[in-house]
Scaffold this active site. Structure first.
Site, mmCIF file in Angstrom:
data_model
loop_
_atom_site.group_PDB
_atom_site.id
_atom_site.type_symbol
_atom_site.label_atom_id
_atom_site.label_comp_id
_atom_site.label_asym_id
_atom_site.label_seq_id
_atom_site.Cartn_x
_atom_site.Cartn_y
_atom_site.Cartn_z
ATOM 1 N N HIS A 157 0.837 -1.205 0.000
ATOM 2 C CA HIS A 157 0.000 0.000 0.000
ATOM 3 C C HIS A 157 0.873 1.258 0.000
ATOM 4 O O HIS A 157 0.638 2.205 -0.743
ATOM 5 C CB HIS A 157 -0.922 -0.022 1.219
ATOM 6 C CG HIS A 157 -1.681 1.237 1.412
ATOM 7 N ND1 HIS A 157 -2.773 1.559 0.632
ATOM 8 C CD2 HIS A 157 -1.488 2.282 2.243
ATOM 9 C CE1 HIS A 157 -3.228 2.734 1.007
ATOM 10 N NE2 HIS A 157 -2.463 3.197 1.983
ATOM 11 N N ASP A 184 8.836 6.235 9.045
ATOM 12 C CA ASP A 184 8.245 5.814 10.316
ATOM 13 C C ASP A 184 7.200 6.850 10.698
ATOM 14 O O ASP A 184 7.360 8.036 10.385
ATOM 15 C CB ASP A 184 9.308 5.680 11.408
ATOM 16 C CG ASP A 184 8.790 4.851 12.578
ATOM 17 O OD1 ASP A 184 8.030 3.890 12.347
ATOM 18 O OD2 ASP A 184 9.129 5.162 13.738
ATOM 19 N N TYR A 203 -5.262 4.480 13.959
ATOM 20 C CA TYR A 203 -6.023 5.409 14.785
ATOM 21 C C TYR A 203 -7.008 6.253 13.975
ATOM 22 O O TYR A 203 -7.629 7.173 14.516
ATOM 23 C CB TYR A 203 -5.060 6.327 15.559
ATOM 24 C CG TYR A 203 -4.128 5.568 16.474
ATOM 25 C CD1 TYR A 203 -4.513 5.231 17.764
ATOM 26 C CD2 TYR A 203 -2.858 5.164 16.042
ATOM 27 C CE1 TYR A 203 -3.674 4.513 18.609
ATOM 28 C CE2 TYR A 203 -2.007 4.451 16.872
ATOM 29 C CZ TYR A 203 -2.412 4.130 18.149
ATOM 30 O OH TYR A 203 -1.584 3.417 18.973
ATOM 31 N N ARG A 255 1.614 11.372 5.963
ATOM 32 C CA ARG A 255 2.453 10.594 5.039
ATOM 33 C C ARG A 255 2.538 11.275 3.679
ATOM 34 O O ARG A 255 3.595 11.332 3.064
ATOM 35 C CB ARG A 255 1.896 9.172 4.906
ATOM 36 C CG ARG A 255 2.912 8.199 4.326
ATOM 37 C CD ARG A 255 2.444 6.756 4.387
ATOM 38 N NE ARG A 255 2.191 6.319 5.744
ATOM 39 C CZ ARG A 255 0.990 6.207 6.287
ATOM 40 N NH1 ARG A 255 -0.088 6.442 5.604
ATOM 41 N NH2 ARG A 255 0.867 5.830 7.550
HETATM 42 P P1 ITT Z 1 5.914 -0.792 8.537
HETATM 43 O O1 ITT Z 1 6.986 -0.492 9.562
HETATM 44 O O2 ITT Z 1 5.782 -2.237 8.199
HETATM 45 O O3 ITT Z 1 6.054 0.030 7.312
HETATM 46 P P2 ITT Z 1 4.036 0.114 10.588
HETATM 47 O O4 ITT Z 1 2.747 -0.559 10.985
HETATM 48 O O5 ITT Z 1 5.127 0.187 11.596
HETATM 49 O O6 ITT Z 1 4.493 -0.443 9.171
HETATM 50 P P3 ITT Z 1 4.078 2.993 10.494
HETATM 51 O O7 ITT Z 1 5.442 3.044 11.059
HETATM 52 O O8 ITT Z 1 3.801 3.787 9.278
HETATM 53 O O9 ITT Z 1 3.600 1.537 10.142
HETATM 54 O O10 ITT Z 1 3.033 3.446 11.597
HETATM 55 C C1 ITT Z 1 3.113 3.022 12.961
HETATM 56 C C2 ITT Z 1 1.728 2.958 13.557
HETATM 57 O O11 ITT Z 1 1.155 4.275 13.585
HETATM 58 C C3 ITT Z 1 0.743 2.107 12.765
HETATM 59 O O12 ITT Z 1 0.795 0.759 13.138
HETATM 60 C C4 ITT Z 1 -0.583 2.758 13.120
HETATM 61 O O13 ITT Z 1 -1.054 2.299 14.366
HETATM 62 C C5 ITT Z 1 -0.213 4.222 13.262
HETATM 63 N N1 ITT Z 1 -0.441 4.916 11.988
HETATM 64 C C6 ITT Z 1 0.495 5.213 11.044
HETATM 65 N N2 ITT Z 1 -0.035 5.859 10.016
HETATM 66 C C7 ITT Z 1 -1.348 5.980 10.292
HETATM 67 C C8 ITT Z 1 -2.432 6.558 9.621
HETATM 68 O O14 ITT Z 1 -2.290 7.125 8.428
HETATM 69 N N3 ITT Z 1 -3.632 6.517 10.182
HETATM 70 C C9 ITT Z 1 -3.807 5.922 11.392
HETATM 71 N N4 ITT Z 1 -2.849 5.359 12.083
HETATM 72 C C10 ITT Z 1 -1.609 5.377 11.556
#
Ligand code: ITT
Length: 194
Positions: free
Chosen positions: A12, A69, A151, A178
Site C-alpha cells: 500500500h 516511520d 487510529y 504521510r
Molecule cells: P511498517 O513499519 O511495516 O512500514 P508500521 O505498521 O510500523 O508499518 P508505520 O510506522 O507507518 O507503520 O506506523 C506506525 C503505527 O502508527 C501504525 O501501526 C498505526 O497504528 C499508526 N499509523 C500510522 N499511520 C497511520 C495513519 O495514516 N492513520 C492511522 N494510524 C496510523
C-alpha cells in the site's frame, strides 16, 4: 529510468508513493533486492527509526534507499504513543486494542489535541536527508468510520468534520502526514536525484 529502494514491503505504501512520483522514478520494494528480513526498529524516536531502517538497507545491500516511520503524538499524554504507536496496547500490533487504550487514557483529560507525524529518511551514496509531514487534529471520544487503518476512526484533522476513517481515501491521501512527507521527498528526488 531512475530508481530507488523503499525500505518496506508494505504494498500500500509503495503504491501511494509511486502514484505521487509518477513515471519519472521507479520505486523498488525490499523483496526485489532479496531483503525479506525484519529490519530493526529499536530507536526511541520516529526520526531515529526511519534513519535506522534506511541505513540498515543502504549498508547491507549497497543501494540508495529511503525508509519511513510514523507515530501519533497526543498532547495530554506527553507525546505518547509516538514511536510506540503500532504496539501501544502490547506487542501484537492490534489496531483496535490500541484505539481502546488511547480512548481510556484520554478519558477525563482536558486536551484531546494530537498530531500524526511521518518522517522519511533518505540515504544515498553521498547524502542523508530527513523529510517530515505533520497533521494536527483532535481525538474524538468514540470511533467513527470504516476506512483507513490504525487510529483513523478517532482522529479528526483540523479544518474537517470527518475522521480520517470517514473521509474518502483520496482525500486522506492528499492531506495526511504521510502525503506531506512524501511530497517533500518527491520534490527533492525530482530536483536533486540524478
Ligand atoms: P511498517 O513499519 O511495516 O512500514 P508500521 O505498521 O510500523 O508499518 P508505520 O510506522 O507507518 O507503520 O506506523 C506506525 C503505527 O502508527 C501504525 O501501526 C498505526 O497504528 C499508526 N499509523 C500510522 N499511520 C497511520 C495513519 O495514516 N492513520 C492511522 N494510524 C496510523
Amino acid at each position: 529510468m531512475k530508481s530507488i529502494v523503499f525500505a518496506t514491503n508494505n504494498k500500500h505504501k509503495i503504491e501511494e508513493i509511486q502514484a505521487i512520483l509518477g513515471g519519472a522514478f521507479r520505486i523498488i520494494p525490499l523483496s526485489e533486492i532479496g531483503c525479506n528480513e525484519d529490519i530493526p526498529e529499536t530507536s526511541q524516536t520516529i526520526e531515529g527509526n526511519a534513519t535506522q531502517k534506511a541505513y540498515y538497507v543502504n549498508e547491507k545491500y549497497k543501494v540508495d534507499c529511503f525508509a519511513d516511520d510514523t507515530g501519533l503524538e497526543v498532547e495530554a499524554l506527553d507525546g505518547q504513543p509516538g514511536v510506540k504507536s503500532a504496539r501501544y496496547a502490547g506487542p501484537g500490533h492490534d489496531f483496535d486494542a490500541n484505539v481502546t487504550k488511547l480512548l481510556k487514557e484520554l478519558n477525563g483529560q482536558l486536551s484531546r489535541r494530537a498530531r500524526f507525524k511521518t518522517v522519511i529518511s533518505l540515504v544515498t551514496e553521498d547524502n542523508e536527508m530527513l523529510f517530515e509531514g505533520i497533521i494536527n487534529g483532535t481525538i474524538i471520544t468514540e470511533r467513527r468510520g470504516k476506512g483507513g487503518f490504525g487510529y483513523d476512526p478517532v482522529f479528526v484533522p483540523d479544518g474537517y468534520n470527518q475522521t480520517f476513517a470517514e473521509m474518502p481515501a483520496e482525500l486522506k491521501n492528499t492531506i495526511s502526514h504521510r502525503a506531506l512527507a512524501t511530497k517533500k521527498l518527491v520534490k527533492y528526488l525530482q530536483e536533486h536525484y540524478k
